[in-house]
Each structure stands twice: as C-alpha cells, then as structure tokens.
Design a protein around this motif. Structure first.
Motif, PDB file in Angstrom:
ATOM      1  N   UNK A  81     -19.032  42.171 -43.715  1.00 30.43           N
ATOM      2  CA  UNK A  81     -19.853  43.262 -44.238  1.00 30.43           C
ATOM      3  C   UNK A  81     -19.126  44.593 -44.014  1.00 30.43           C
ATOM      4  N   UNK A  82     -18.579  44.749 -42.819  1.00 30.92           N
ATOM      5  CA  UNK A  82     -17.894  45.995 -42.495  1.00 30.92           C
ATOM      6  C   UNK A  82     -16.664  46.191 -43.384  1.00 30.92           C
ATOM      7  N   UNK A  83     -15.948  45.094 -43.620  1.00 31.87           N
ATOM      8  CA  UNK A  83     -14.750  45.191 -44.453  1.00 31.87           C
ATOM      9  C   UNK A  83     -15.123  45.643 -45.857  1.00 31.87           C
ATOM     10  N   UNK A  84     -16.212  45.083 -46.386  1.00 34.79           N
ATOM     11  CA  UNK A  84     -16.641  45.459 -47.730  1.00 34.79           C
ATOM     12  C   UNK A  84     -16.939  46.954 -47.782  1.00 34.79           C
ATOM     13  N   UNK A  85     -17.685  47.446 -46.801  1.00 35.26           N
ATOM     14  CA  UNK A  85     -18.046  48.865 -46.796  1.00 35.26           C
ATOM     15  C   UNK A  85     -16.815  49.733 -46.584  1.00 35.26           C
ATOM     16  N   UNK A  86     -15.915  49.275 -45.704  1.00 36.17           N
ATOM     17  CA  UNK A  86     -14.698  50.042 -45.449  1.00 36.17           C
ATOM     18  C   UNK A  86     -13.805  50.075 -46.683  1.00 36.17           C
ATOM     19  N   UNK A  87     -13.907  49.017 -47.521  1.00 30.23           N
ATOM     20  CA  UNK A  87     -13.082  48.977 -48.730  1.00 30.23           C
ATOM     21  C   UNK A  87     -13.695  49.781 -49.869  1.00 30.23           C
ATOM     22  N   UNK A  88     -14.826  50.385 -49.598  1.00 21.60           N
ATOM     23  CA  UNK A  88     -15.400  51.264 -50.611  1.00 21.60           C
ATOM     24  C   UNK A  88     -16.707  50.794 -51.213  1.00 21.60           C
ATOM     25  N   UNK A  89     -17.170  49.617 -50.815  1.00 21.81           N
ATOM     26  CA  UNK A  89     -18.433  49.130 -51.376  1.00 21.81           C
ATOM     27  C   UNK A  89     -19.554  50.069 -50.950  1.00 21.81           C
ATOM     28  N   UNK A  90     -20.465  50.298 -51.890  1.00 24.55           N
ATOM     29  CA  UNK A  90     -21.622  51.136 -51.546  1.00 24.55           C
ATOM     30  C   UNK A  90     -22.779  50.268 -51.069  1.00 24.55           C
TER      31      UNK A  90
END
Lengths: 326, 717
Positions: free
Chosen positions: B643-652
């Motif tokens: 989850x953190x990786x997704x958000x860190x990669x720019x996911x909103x």
C-alpha cells in the motif's frame, strides 16, 4: 601496517553513538593501539576546518552518526566521504533516520509551528521563527538550513558499511574492530549485524497458535520476563527487526524491541511489515473479531508512526510525500 | 537457467486490440506480436518460450488465458477486458506491461515440483463405513490397501447401532455387507486393534508407523469361556462387556486397548493368543482419513444429570440398551440439541442428531407402541427428504414434540425423572415425568490423530479444515491425504459412503500417475533469515497447517498442502516467507512501474473482485481509465508495504477488494486483510492521507459495485 586514522563525524545526533564507541570496555585499548582518532567533536577539540584540510583518503575509517537533518549535516557527510577510505553509517540515524526522522510524519511548516509556537512548553511571545538568516537584537544570525525532511546518509554519499543500533551494541562495535584489524572489509553496503530477526536471539517462550487478544502499553501490565511480548499483548518490533544486538532490551531490560536495528535484508519497509505482523495475530479468533472489537484493540496503538517507525521513518517509502519535495 | 531476457507476447486477440503507442520495454525484452496466441501453434510457441525463460503474455484476461497454459509461470497482462473493453486508452496497457515486465525481472522463479508416486498402495485410517467403502473402491481399481482400525472390530460407530435413519433399516444391512467384502478381499490387509503412531514422507511416498496388537482369536466356537474368566469390564457405549467379547462378526475378539494381558483367557481356550503391541511400518502413496467421531461427553452439561442419574443417557447408549433389552422404557423424553448450538458446550450443529432423535423416537414406538415419547427441541432440522421422516414420526408414530430447550433434569425420590422446560410456543412452563431421558448430544472429532497427520482443525468445531477435499478447491495441490466420512463432519452413513467414494477417486488418481505435480505456486522460506523455533508466527497464520517446524531448527512448507494464498508473506517480519510469483520484491517492482501520478491502484482478489472487473469490461460498465488493476491471490496477501509503495509511487488511492467475510477462498485471508489494512489505515491517517486506502468486499458478479467504488475513489481525488 602503520597507525590508522579514525574520524568520528556527527550529523544531527544525541551523541549516544560517541559514548557507545568509547563504552566498549577493555577493547578500547585495541582501538588506541590500532590508531588515533584525528577528528571527533564530541570527544576532543576539533574543528571542521581541520577535517576539510585533510588530503583525500587520508582517514582510514570514518564513523558517521546522527541524522541528515540540515545542510551542515550534508556538507560534513560529503567531507567525511572525501577524506575517508571507509565510511561507516554508524547507528540508526544515518542508516534509517532515527528519532529525528519522526518529524517526517508531519509537513515541514507544521513541524515549525509546533516546535516554535504551539507546543505547551514553548514561550515565544514575539513569534520568533529561526531561519537560515535572521536578525535578532541587532545581530545578523545564520543557521544551517533544515532539509524538508530527514534523509539517509546513503542518499547523500556512498556508504561502505552499516552498523545499526541506537546506539550500536558493544558486541557489534567489537566485531567492527575485528574486521578493521583483519584488514579484510566486507563487500560494500554490508550490514554488520545478524541476518535473522531479533526473535532468534530473544528466545522468549510462547504458545501456539500465536495470537494477541488485547494490546497493552508496557507500563500497563506486569511484564513477564519469560514470555514473548507479543504473547503478553505488548507491541514488540522484534519479528520485523534485524538481530545482532544480542536482544539487550528484551533479555536484559525486559522491555520490548523498538526496532533500532532496522529491517532484515528481505524487507524494505520495517514499519509496514511490523504492522502486518501485528495485525495478522490480532484477536483470539479471526472469524469472531467484530469491527468494534478490532477498533477497540487498535485504539491501544494511538501512534502507529511512533510505534512502528520509531527509527525507520526516513526509510519509509512514503517519504516522497513527507514535507514536500525532498 | 541462463537469463535470456523477457519475451513479451502481445496478442491482438484477433484484431480486438490495436497497436500500442510504444513497444520498447527495455533492452532485456523482446516484443512479439501475434494475431491469436490461443491457436495450437500460438500455444505451442508461448509454452516453448515459457520453458526457457520469463514470459509476459499481454492479451485477454488471465481468467481466460490460463486455461491454455495451465500452471506455467507466465505473467499475464489483461489488455482486452481491462483496457480495450473498458474503453481505456492503450497507454494504460503500456503501463501495465511495464509493471509486469518489472515483476518478471524480480521473479522468484517457481520450481516445477514433481513428486514421484513410488508407493502404489493406499492406507485407510478408520474401519467404519467410510473407511471400508474407500478401501473396497481403491482395491477394485487394482491397488493394494492397508486398513487400520483402532477398535477390535470393523464397523465404526454404525457397527454399534441397531438401525439407521430414516427408515430404521437394520445397521447390518450396511455393516455386514461392508465387513464381509473388506475381509474377503485379498487386496486389502486389515489391522484391527491398530493405531497410527506417526506418518512421514510426502504424497506418493508416505511412510506410516503403526502400533498393532499381536493378540488374536483363532477358530471360535462361541463357548464364551474366555469372557467368563476375563477380569476386565469395559463400558462399550452403554453396554458392559469384557475385554474379550463377541465382536459381532462371527468371532470373539480381544479389545487390546483394554486388555491387561493377564492371560486368563488363554488358560481356557488354546485358540486365544494374547500379546503386546508391535510396531509395523507400511508404505502408501496416498491415504484416506476416515476416523469417524464420538459423542460429546454429556457430563459437562451439569443441569441434565448425565452420569448422576442412571435414567439419563445419550442417544447411542439408549439405542444399544433398548435393543439389547436392558431397559424397557414406558415414558421417554428425548432432549434434542443437548449441549449443541450452545456457547457453553458445542457451538455448532452436528446436523445428524435431529434425525437420530427421530430414529430413537420411532424405535421406542416400534418396540413398545404404548410408550409415551416426548421430543424437546429448539428447531427440528430435517433437511431435504428427511422432512418426510419428521412428518411420519410426528403424525403416524404418535410422538409428541415440544418446542423449548429443557432447563433441568431432576430425579424424584421414587426414581422417576422430571424434565423442566418452557414450552416456548405456549409460553408456559412444563414439567414432564419420565423414566428415561435421552440426551441427543452432538458429535466431536477424533482430534489426536489429526494432529499426527498435521491436518489443521477448524477453530470453532475442532473438525478438520477441509483442505484435503479437492472437490472444494479446484486449484488444490495434489493431495495425498484425503478426508472422508463423519470424521470430516458428522454425516449420515449413506453420505459417509458417498464421500468415501469421492475420496477413493482422489486416491486412485494419485496412485495411477507416475508422478504428481504441485499445481499452484507455493511459499518458499529463506532459512538464512528465518528465526524458526524462536518465532513460528507463520505456523500460526497458515490456514492449512502447511508450515511446520521440522525438528529443532527449520521451518518448512509442505508443498503439497500449501495453497498459495500468501497470508504468511505478510506474517513474516523478517521477509523469509515468499510466495512464488507473488513475492514482495515482485509485487513492489510491479506496483512501482505500473502506478503513475494520480492513479488508483486496485489490488483485486483473483477469486471475486478480479472477475468482477473483467465483467465490467464485458458489460461495458464504465470506470476511470487511471484505475490500474493488479490480480492478487487473496486480500490476505496484501501487506502494508504494498500500500505504501503504491502511494509513494504517486497513487492517490489504493483499493483492496476481495471475497466477503466468511467467504474467503483461503478461509481467513480477508480477516487478515481487515486487521492489517485497519492498522495501516490508522498509519495513513497519521501521515495525512486519510481515506487513501479502502478495503471492500466485491462478489464475482458485482461489477456494478466495483465500478461504483472506483468512480467514487476517482471523484474523491
């Protein structure tokens, strides 16, 4: 081999790491026999200029401890890298962020607002906010400029060796000494600690299946010396933390692990991993745990950042979002 | 294997998918366009490539494509259903392929696991109806069978009964038939008075250690002298007998578990041999566990006076005493659900006891038509055609039924029993005087043996988790140990026999093969970083008991039992448990490359929400083009790190969607997800990202619900 030159370089530090280096009992004599500490602001009178004046690679081993919090930390890290053949990221701060990096959880401006205005212990009637350049009482003041968030030593310079811990255990510093004496350095980026997690060294007892019915803060219960902390409902970061420290806190101190040794080599995000571990065994029965019950248990973890990222916030992959552009 | 680079097959699905804006996915990739990869030539080409190195297949949904490529380690990119049919631009397909290529680069290569079937024989544990039926069927297919029975005689619990429901058919209809067939079969070796000590090995080559009594009775003329001199008396489900007794199938037998080896019987009969237990080792390629059940011990139910008042007995004891003529009751109260569906005792419904109640009620009326019979019930659960039986007993046999669970059974001074209850239909309290009270108790499994076989038990019932029944899991690995009969859950004799046939079929399928393959990816454990004995968290988390401590120092995965859920991945704090094809490194790499600024990453469970997303494509239900969907084995595979990786990669936003509570394909994966993501959500709140993570339950056909959630998430940003 002639006498070696050591440097102890610090960023944003509490200087516990300086003390840790000195606090290795009789082995300090071996260090003295091997060489001289030519730079170390905490333990001797030295100035940055002296370090800056040295020739490249003049220092054999530089220990860098403390976080990279401001541009002064960045500068001295770069100088240390240039002057030292081997640069060691010493302690949790340069390796994972450490305690100063907890501030990464809030935006930069908010951090200032709290520190200089809102905190209950702040007395700042003139709303004075320090900055890189400011005037006060007729004086022009300069201060190092804070970075938007705490970053890692490896984000600034190449790191040869990591010795984690807050501060590193005497055992590990002793091992580092052995490595230095042997003259055979491990491969670049090596982490001087155990490959396994802390549980391997802690060896407290538990029963299967492993579950946590209730979560308690350590001060709320009488802590059993024999039983695994998770078994007692106390959050312990041991499963997601690299061993090598000898489990000092859990075995000797009867306190749960807080994760200062960082994650194992297969884990990128220590805090996220520990949250997953903790949540997996939450509740005595998966199917019977109601939403209300879950919320009630989780309410006992009011501060996930401080609980799971106590030392690893600068390694969190959310750092891009922290305090604006890093 | 030499790394030859990644082959990307781009199938246009017969022209349904247009040309991509770019076909450059890195120097280590080769981009191959095919009109139709599902032709025999296309399948052959992709399979050949997959045998040599990593392959990415972009085209239709993996839900469709998998049928052509089975368990080959191919990485699928769903361009047809989730890009073209969804009406999204092909740029999205490029991102998806990029992410999948990154995943393939980080692949923890699955190992093709072949387990040779070395032992072409079967072992059956339990000689009841199910065990005997399975033994006969496997023998009929031509494989030798060893049948291990703990009791001195075959027949199991049915062998102790006089009759079976619904009609009250004599139990011998079934039992004698089975016993004779098994006994006469030269292909079946029967060990009675035998127990399984331990079992090792794996599917295709199990080694079992048995403890078998060497006592035996030779030619028997039923003189009964042996029993006369035997000093040991045993309560055999309500009937007292000696440790040597008439076993019911043409001979006296020795109950070795009760026998003290005094040797008195040998003095009166030269055909009796008494000896100690001996160790025996046997080999088997597969096994059926048909260990049956035992009645719940009613002494726990203090208010009913079982074990205190002689007139109170459980249903099996009652049937045996009545049919043996030991009691002739005139007035009987049968308490249904005695201790069942009760938080204090057994929470579950044993599903057979209502019918046993009816059977006993009819039995009394058969024996003594003048007897007065009451059945005190909570609900009569007479499923399917058994409703006719209920009606017949109620209307024709003249049995009285009263709704209400009795609160107490007392004994009067004259020895009569008083049953106190509330008739909940009339709202009045009732006291019924009876000479006999029958507790229709529920049933509990034989758990000790399940532990020896490493079969996990359901936390609530104690009955085994149904992992080894391949009919429930179409994707399941080759199972060498199959459950059958009432040992798996209480069931009627006819149902046990039916299940035994299915179990025999599974066993025969294994034995017929030269080798069996592990069907799905399994978890590998990195021993270098695993704290083994000092941790064992994953041992507790595995819903299938597939992870265990081997000896003192090594955690191992039983590959034949691992179902590939990935729950243990998020359980290991050291990162030692990694599911092949779904390891943390692979998924993080895929997420990093797939997600672009402002996207919503949807991690969808392959069993429910992912097919729903496909359905959205087929039914042209619109959802935002910046939704990036990744197929995960279970919501229980999702870690905080992903989850953190997704958000860190720019996911909103990150959506995790899977099966509804209690309906998880892997039993508990969604519960784990709920806990984990609940905690991660708190962390995200603290980090100033409230609402960025959602966990939702979405059914296979609920494409409407899924797209509504996705639209909502896109709108929120």
């Amino acid at each position: 081999m002639g006498r070696m030159k050591f440097a102890i370089v610090n960023g944003a530090t509490c200087s516990g790491c300086d003390i840790a280096i000195l606090d290795i009992n009789e082995r300090i004599l071996e260090l003295v026999e091997l060489g001289d500490v030519v730079f170390g602001p905490t333990i001797m009178d030295t100035k940055y200029e002296e370090l800056e004046a040295m020739a490249p690679d003049e220092i054999d081993i530089a220990f860098y401890h403390g976080s990279i919090r401001n541009n002064e930390n960045v500068h001295i890290a770069k100088v240390a890298r240039e002057k030292a053949r081997v640069l060691i990221s010493f302690g949790s701060c340069p390796s994972f962020g450490g305690i100063p990096a907890l501030a990464n959880a809030v935006p930069y401006n908010e951090m200032f607002q709290v520190a200089y205005k809102d905190s209950v212990s702040t007395d700042n009637p003139e709303d004075y906010m320090p900055g890189p350049e400011s005037s006060w009482d007729g004086y022009e003041l300069t201060l190092p400029e804070l970075l938007p968030s705490v970053i890692l030593l490896e984000d600034v310079v190449d790191v040869d060796l990591y010795i984690p811990g807050c501060p590193p255990a005497p055992k590990l510093i002793g091992q580092a000494l052995d490595v230095v004496k042997s003259g055979e350095l491990p491969p670049k980026g090596f982490i001087l600690a155990s490959d396994k997690n802390l549980c391997e060294e802690c060896q407290r007892s538990y029963t299967l299946p492993r579950r946590v019915g209730e979560i308690h803060r350590p001060h709320e219960i009488q802590l059993d010396r024999e039983k695994c902390f998770l078994e007692q409902g106390v959050v312990c970061a041991g499963p997601a933390t690299r061993g090598g420290c000898g489990a000092r806190c859990t075995v000797l101190g009867n306190m749960p692990c807080r994760g200062c040794m960082g994650a194992t080599r297969e884990v990128v995000d220590q805090g996220g991993t520990m949250m997953s571990v903790m949540a997996t065994i939450l509740g005595l029965d998966d199917a019977k745990l109601t939403d209300e019950e879950r919320d009630r248990i989780l309410a006992k973890i009011p501060d996930p950042v401080g609980t799971f990222y106590r030392f690893g916030m600068a390694k969190s992959r959310l750092k891009k979002l922290q305090g604006g552009a890093a | 294997m030499i790394y030859l680079g990644i082959k990307i097959f781009f199938c246009t699905c017969d022209g349904q998918i247009g040309a991509l804006p770019t076909t450059d996915f890195g120097e280590d990739t080769e981009f191959i366009v095919r009109e139709k990869a599902c032709t025999p030539e296309g399948i052959g080409e992709v399979k050949a490539a997959a045998a040599q190195g990593p392959v990415v297949l972009a085209g239709c949904s993996p839900m469709v494509a998998e049928r052509f490529f089975g368990n080959l380690p191919i990485e699928y990119v769903n361009v047809r259903e989730q890009v073209v049919f969804a009406g999204h631009p092909l740029d999205k397909a490029v991102d998806l392929i990029r992410g999948t290529v990154a995943k393939a680069r980080a692949t923890l290569a699955p190992v093709l696991r072949e387990m040779p079937v070395a032992a072409k024989s079967a072992m059956i544990i339990g000689g009841g109806i199910a065990g005997m039926e399975a033994a006969s069927r496997i023998s009929a297919a031509g494989f030798p069978v060893t049948l291990v029975e703990k009791a001195p005689v075959l027949g199991g619990i049915v062998g102790k009964l006089d009759r079976l429901y619904p009609e009250g058919t004599p139990g011998s209809h079934t039992v004698y038939h089975y016993v004779n067939r098994v006994t006469a079969d030269p292909n079946i070796t029967v060990f009675t008075n035998a127990e399984l000590e331990s079992m090792g090995g794996q599917v295709g080559d199990y080694g079992a250690k048995l403890k078998v009594s060497s006592s035996s009775v030779g030619d028997c003329d039923a003189c009964g002298k042996c029993a006369e001199v035997c000093p040991i008396t045993v309560d055999d489900y309500g009937i007292e007998r000696k440790a040597i007794f008439y076993g019911g199938f043409g001979s006296y037998v020795v109950d070795a578990a009760a026998c003290n080896e005094c040797g008195e019987c040998m003095k009166v009969c030269e055909n009796v041999k008494i000896g100690a237990f001996e160790e025996k080792e046997i080999k088997a390629g597969a096994a059926v566990v048909a260990t049956g059940l035992k009645p719940f011990d009613a002494t726990a139910i203090k208010e009913y006076g079982y074990g205190v008042y002689p007139g109170v007995m459980n249903s099996i004891e009652f049937e045996r005493r009545v049919t043996a003529g030991l009691i002739k009751p005139d007035k009987v109260v049968i308490i249904a659900c005695a201790g069942s569906r009760d938080r204090n005792y057994l929470e579950y419904c044993s599903q057979v006891c209502c019918l046993i109640c009816l059977k006993e009620a009819k039995l009394i009326k058969d024996v003594n038509p003048d007897a007065e019979v009451w059945v005190d019930y909570i609900d009569m659960r007479c499923y399917g055609v058994f409703e006719n039986f209920y009606t017949a007993v109620r209307e024709k046999a003249g049995v009285n039924f009263m709704a209400g669970r009795p609160s107490q059974v007392l004994q009067r001074e004259d020895g009569k029993l008083v049953v106190r209850a509330e008739n909940i239909l009339l709202g009045s309290s009732v006291e019924v005087v009876a000479d006999t009270v029958v507790l229709s108790v529920g049933f509990v499994p034989e758990t000790e043996l399940l532990g020896k076989l490493g079969i996990t038990a359901n936390e609530q019932t104690g009955f085994p988790t149904y992992l080894t029944d391949s009919s429930l899991f179409a994707d399941s690995n080759p199972k060498g140990i199959v459950l059958a009969g009432a040992g798996a859950y209480p069931k009627a004799a006819v149902e046990a026999a039916r299940e035994a046939r299915s179990a025999a079929n599974s066993v025969v399928n294994v034995l017929m093969a030269d080798s069996v393959q592990v069907e799905n990816a399994v978890t590998q454990i990195n021993a270098d970083i695993c704290a083994s004995l000092n941790c064992q968290l994953c041992v507790s988390a595995c819903p299938y008991g597939a992870i265990s401590l081997n000896g003192e120092d090594k955690i191992v995965v039983a590959e034949e039992r691992c179902m590939g859920c990935g729950i243990c991945n998020g359980t290991c704090g050291a990162g030692a448990n990694q599911l092949e094809g779904q390891s943390e490194r692979e998924l993080l790499a895929a997420i990093t490359e797939t997600v672009r600024e402002g996207d919503v990453l949807a991690l969808l469970c392959r069993w429910s929400a992912y097919p729903a997303a496909d359905l959205a494509g087929w039914s042209k239900t619109a959802y935002p083009a910046n939704t990036k969907i990744m197929r995960i084995p279970c919501t229980g595979r999702v870690t905080g790190g992903m989850v953190e990786q997704a958000l860190a990669s720019g996911a909103k936003g990150v959506l995790v969607a899977g099966c509804y509570p209690d309906a998880c394909h892997f039993c508990v994966g969604n519960f784990k997800a709920k806990n984990r993501l609940g905690l991660v959500g708190k962390y995200l709140d603290q980090m100033g990202l409230p609402g960025a993570l959602r966990l939702e339950w979405v059914g296979t056909k609920e494409s409407g619900k899924l797209t509504e959630i996705l639209n909502e998430m896109a709108g929120r940003m």
